[in-house]
Scaffold this motif. Structure first.
Motif, mmCIF file in Angstrom:
data_model
loop_
_atom_site.group_PDB
_atom_site.id
_atom_site.type_symbol
_atom_site.label_atom_id
_atom_site.label_comp_id
_atom_site.label_asym_id
_atom_site.label_seq_id
_atom_site.Cartn_x
_atom_site.Cartn_y
_atom_site.Cartn_z
ATOM 1 N N HIS A 94 1.140 -1.115 0.036
ATOM 2 C CA HIS A 94 -0.097 0.015 -0.070
ATOM 3 C C HIS A 94 0.921 1.354 0.003
ATOM 4 N N GLN A 95 2.062 1.062 0.328
ATOM 5 C CA GLN A 95 2.843 2.152 0.423
ATOM 6 C C GLN A 95 3.579 2.746 -0.954
ATOM 7 N N ILE A 96 3.488 1.565 -1.789
ATOM 8 C CA ILE A 96 3.962 1.887 -3.418
ATOM 9 C C ILE A 96 2.666 2.100 -3.926
ATOM 10 N N GLU A 97 2.616 3.387 -4.825
ATOM 11 C CA GLU A 97 1.239 3.640 -5.289
ATOM 12 C C GLU A 97 1.744 4.068 -6.870
ATOM 13 N N ILE A 98 0.841 3.700 -7.995
ATOM 14 C CA ILE A 98 0.952 4.064 -9.261
ATOM 15 C C ILE A 98 -0.196 4.782 -9.677
ATOM 16 N N LEU A 99 -0.100 6.108 -9.651
ATOM 17 C CA LEU A 99 -1.012 7.011 -10.014
ATOM 18 C C LEU A 99 -1.128 7.853 -11.343
ATOM 19 N N ALA A 100 -1.982 8.013 -11.990
ATOM 20 C CA ALA A 100 -1.835 8.954 -13.185
ATOM 21 C C ALA A 100 -2.189 10.323 -12.776
ATOM 22 N N PRO A 101 -1.357 11.390 -13.059
ATOM 23 C CA PRO A 101 -1.425 12.715 -12.638
ATOM 24 C C PRO A 101 -2.891 13.150 -13.168
ATOM 25 N N GLU A 102 -3.387 12.669 -14.343
ATOM 26 C CA GLU A 102 -4.626 12.978 -14.823
ATOM 27 C C GLU A 102 -5.093 11.945 -15.683
ATOM 28 N N ARG A 103 -6.273 12.041 -16.113
ATOM 29 C CA ARG A 103 -6.717 10.836 -16.875
ATOM 30 C C ARG A 103 -6.222 10.888 -18.408
ATOM 31 N N GLY A 104 -5.771 9.768 -18.794
ATOM 32 C CA GLY A 104 -5.140 9.684 -19.878
ATOM 33 C C GLY A 104 -3.640 9.870 -20.074
ATOM 34 N N LYS A 105 -3.203 10.311 -19.012
ATOM 35 C CA LYS A 105 -1.588 10.359 -18.591
ATOM 36 C C LYS A 105 -1.026 9.273 -18.135
ATOM 37 N N ALA A 106 0.341 9.009 -18.374
ATOM 38 C CA ALA A 106 1.064 7.826 -18.165
ATOM 39 C C ALA A 106 0.943 7.892 -16.531
ATOM 40 N N PRO A 107 1.225 6.820 -16.155
ATOM 41 C CA PRO A 107 1.050 6.544 -14.521
ATOM 42 C C PRO A 107 2.483 6.762 -13.822
ATOM 43 N N GLN A 108 2.482 7.168 -12.766
ATOM 44 C CA GLN A 108 3.912 7.671 -12.004
ATOM 45 C C GLN A 108 3.773 6.843 -10.853
#
Length: 266
Positions: A94-108
């Motif tokens: 849970h401490q590792i997150e893969i989130l896109a800055p906005e819809r359609g953008k590459a995940p970070q």
């Protein structure tokens, strides 16, 4: 982390064999779970979850070996088996997150709320999910199924030089031509995901040519074994590739799907 560990980590999940591990989002944080619930279709939920789980597994493994000697080999795709995935500490992930800055953008990639330096790429096709993490810069991963497509696709997606390359590769063998076009398209997608190609569909605007001593060998790899898959390194020529950065590219093929990777080094 160990500064000597500079090659990207790449992992592959066969969703059918990992069905029970992907049944519940145990590895997701609260924010990720909220994103996961927005998908209406079960297939898209599983693909999205598989990509996050693979990325978290790779990053967790990198954390675990950060103080050890780097024993990883370059140009290898790790097969994440059901037993490997089930053994992961799901709550710790849970401490590792893969989130896109906005819809359609590459995940970070985020670790304990802070962005992780480097690049992340996720791709899925044909029941496979492939993820790559590059600690030194951009990375683009793509997975494509080899299949005959409509004539309009070939006209609009490839430059004349690419057509000549695929025709020379295939000769009288239609399957090898399809493989060649699929490989070129996958590399276009990989390049697009690094941010170096505006649109992969603009075939005439950019050309990708694969340089090899004797064209490309469409040898098959067995991806069904719980081991690693060797990526075959290639040299690419493209106007979109940066001249001041070292660029590496590789691919593998199992007779049905092609995986391509392009990554930039410091």
């Amino acid at each position: 982390m160990n500064s000597s560990n500079r090659d990207p980590d790449v992992a592959l999940i066969d969703m059918e064999s990992c069905e029970h591990v992907l049944a519940a989002p145990a590895c997701l944080s609260a924010r990720e779970t909220q994103c996961w619930r927005q998908f209406r279709h079960h297939r898209r939920q599983r693909e999205w979850l598989a990509g996050r789980l693979a990325a978290k597994a790779l990053f967790w493994q990198r954390l675990e070996r950060s103080n050890a000697a780097d024993s990883s080999e370059s140009h290898q795709v790790q097969q994440l088996t059901p037993s490997t995935l089930a053994a992961l500490p799901m709550k710790e992930l849970h401490q590792i997150e893969i989130l896109a800055p906005e819809r359609g953008k590459a995940p970070q990639l985020f670790w304990k709320g802070s962005p992780v330096k480097g690049g992340l790429s996720v791709a899925h096709a044909g029941g496979l999910v492939c993820v790559g993490i590059n600690p030194t810069g951009e990375i683009g991963i793509d997975v494509e199924t080899c299949e005959l497509r409509e004539a309009a696709y070939y006209r609009s997606s490839f430059a004349e030089s690419e057509h000549r390359w695929a025709q020379q590769l295939g000769g009288s063998d239609q399957n090898r031509k399809i493989f060649g076009y699929t490989l070129l398209w996958a590399f276009k997608e990989s390049l697009f995901k690094t941010g170096r190609l505006p649109q992969p569909s603009m075939g005439a605007a950019d050309t990708i040519i694969v340089d090899l001593p004797d064209l490309i060998n469409d040898q098959h790899s067995d991806w069904s074994q719980p081991n690693t898959v060797t990526l075959l390194p290639v040299q690419l020529r493209s106007n979109s590739l940066p001249q001041h950065r070292h660029v590496r590219a590789a691919y593998c093929f199992n007779g049905q799907c092609v995986i391509t990777i392009i990554y930039l080094c410091v």
